[in-house]
Design a protein around this motif. Structure first.
Motif, mmCIF file in Angstrom:
data_model
loop_
_atom_site.group_PDB
_atom_site.id
_atom_site.type_symbol
_atom_site.label_atom_id
_atom_site.label_comp_id
_atom_site.label_asym_id
_atom_site.label_seq_id
_atom_site.Cartn_x
_atom_site.Cartn_y
_atom_site.Cartn_z
ATOM 1 N N ASN A 46 0.960 -1.495 -0.137
ATOM 2 C CA ASN A 46 -0.022 0.057 -0.036
ATOM 3 C C ASN A 46 0.947 1.093 -0.006
ATOM 4 N N LEU A 47 1.607 1.384 -1.094
ATOM 5 C CA LEU A 47 2.548 2.476 -1.045
ATOM 6 C C LEU A 47 2.342 3.419 -2.515
ATOM 7 N N ARG A 48 2.462 4.574 -2.458
ATOM 8 C CA ARG A 48 2.143 5.356 -3.755
ATOM 9 C C ARG A 48 3.634 5.217 -4.360
ATOM 10 N N LEU A 49 3.565 5.091 -5.704
ATOM 11 C CA LEU A 49 4.842 5.154 -6.405
ATOM 12 C C LEU A 49 4.426 5.943 -7.743
ATOM 13 N N SER A 89 -0.179 2.881 -6.883
ATOM 14 C CA SER A 89 -0.117 2.411 -5.706
ATOM 15 C C SER A 89 0.211 0.910 -5.732
ATOM 16 N N THR A 90 1.079 0.339 -4.785
ATOM 17 C CA THR A 90 1.266 -0.915 -4.792
ATOM 18 C C THR A 90 0.110 -1.679 -4.270
ATOM 19 N N SER A 91 -0.986 -1.012 -3.957
ATOM 20 C CA SER A 91 -2.235 -1.906 -3.738
ATOM 21 C C SER A 91 -2.778 -2.538 -5.032
ATOM 22 N N ASP A 92 -2.346 -1.897 -6.101
ATOM 23 C CA ASP A 92 -2.872 -2.412 -7.252
ATOM 24 C C ASP A 92 -2.214 -3.673 -7.890
ATOM 25 N N LEU A 93 -1.130 -3.923 -7.231
ATOM 26 C CA LEU A 93 -0.387 -5.067 -7.697
ATOM 27 C C LEU A 93 -1.186 -6.449 -7.951
ATOM 28 N N VAL A 94 -1.159 -7.017 -8.719
ATOM 29 C CA VAL A 94 -1.770 -8.237 -9.418
ATOM 30 C C VAL A 94 -1.171 -9.176 -8.418
ATOM 31 N N VAL A 99 8.989 6.173 -4.345
ATOM 32 C CA VAL A 99 8.165 5.404 -3.573
ATOM 33 C C VAL A 99 7.724 5.891 -2.303
ATOM 34 N N GLU A 100 6.559 5.804 -2.027
ATOM 35 C CA GLU A 100 6.416 6.203 -0.879
ATOM 36 C C GLU A 100 7.064 5.818 0.261
#
Length: 286
Positions: free
Chosen positions: A200-203, A216-221, A271-272
């Motif tokens: 859950n990190l903005r990049l 955001s890494t929250s969108d990782l598959v 990256v946040e």
């Protein structure tokens, strides 16, 4: 804890970044940020205890000194392709049902503010901001629930890519990923205790000051523990190995028409919580 390495290329020395932002030369600690240090389960604790006793004796890193990769050259750099659904779409490919893996030559590793050199005969050099995971404990056939035990920390990675070499020169993607300077890493290695949730990190990435990637890494598959576990089923991960977890949409190949890097361009990415890197682009001179 944030680790850095500084100095001329090939002559880097280990350092740390304090909470107040000061950077200290910790060469006197006696070890670089390599496989031996990262693989020592008590390595970070030993460093913290040493710093508590010797911090006042450590010189500050001079302002303006080059930062290198925050780790020494790893045994391997493993990259994950199409790991954001929108990036898969802009690439004209389906979202994968299993992680897509490829290798990046370790000779491509460079410092976070080093120049990116457009390779000889390149027509399509592209950018990719990514969260990099650095392994801290040997990992083989690791369960997903145990994956974090095998992570040392995280860093910003620009997975620079030559799309013609990658997609139209035949064979595997590694040819488009491995040119010298194609893996700027850092500025820091941030230990995992400082990152509450790597998923859950903005990049983001800017090209010549304009934001072109923002996600955001929250969108990782496939999230971080899934990747560590999955990759460890196929190869042993050693301390210091880098897993680059994929890039969101907004790469140059996805524009219509495509936009690729040219000499004089500047990319800035972050990256946040992991810092910001910045690279100027230059042409190959041979």
């Amino acid at each position: 804890m944030k680790l850095i390495r500084f100095g001329n290329a090939g002559e880097e020395r280990p350092g740390v970044v304090l909470e107040d932002g000061r950077q200290l030369d910790v060469s006197a600690f006696g070890i670089d940020w390599n496989e031996e240090f990262l693989g020592d389960e008590s390595g970070f604790q030993k460093l913290a205890e040493w710093l508590e006793a010797h911090q006042q004796d450590c010189p500050e890193v001079p302002s303006g000194v080059r930062l290198g990769s925050p780790i020494t050259r790893p045994s391997k750099i493993i990259c994950v392709g199409l790991n954001y659904s929108l990036h898969a779409k802009e690439s004209g490919m389906e979202v994968p049902k299993q992680p897509v893996l490829f290798m990046k030559a370790t000779s491509s590793l460079s410092g976070p503010f080093d120049e990116i050199v457009i390779p000889k005969h390149s027509e399509a050099t592209d950018w990719e901001v990514e969260l990099a995971v650095v392994i801290g404990k040997k990992a083989s056939y690791v369960n997903k629930e145990d994956a974090y035990d095998h992570i040392a920390g995280y860093a910003v990675h620009n997975d620079v890519s030559e799309r013609d070499f990658q997609l139209r020169h035949g064979g595997q993607w590694v040819k488009g990923k491995s040119a010298d300077t194609f893996a700027p890493l850092g500025p820091w290695l941030v230990t995992k205790e400082e990152v509450a949730d790597p998923n859950n990190l903005r990049l983001w990435l800017k090209l010549n000051g304009k934001t072109v990637q923002d996600s955001s890494t929250s969108d990782l598959v496939f999230d971080v523990p899934t990747l560590v576990s999955y990759i460890s089923q196929y190869m042993t991960l050693l301390p210091g190995d880098v897993i680059s977890t994929g890039t969101p949409s907004g790469v140059g190949m996805g524009f219509n028409p495509p936009v690729y890097l040219k000499a004089g361009d500047v990319v800035e990415l972050g990256v946040e919580g992991l810092g910001v890197s910045k690279q100027r682009v230059i042409a190959y001179k041979g």
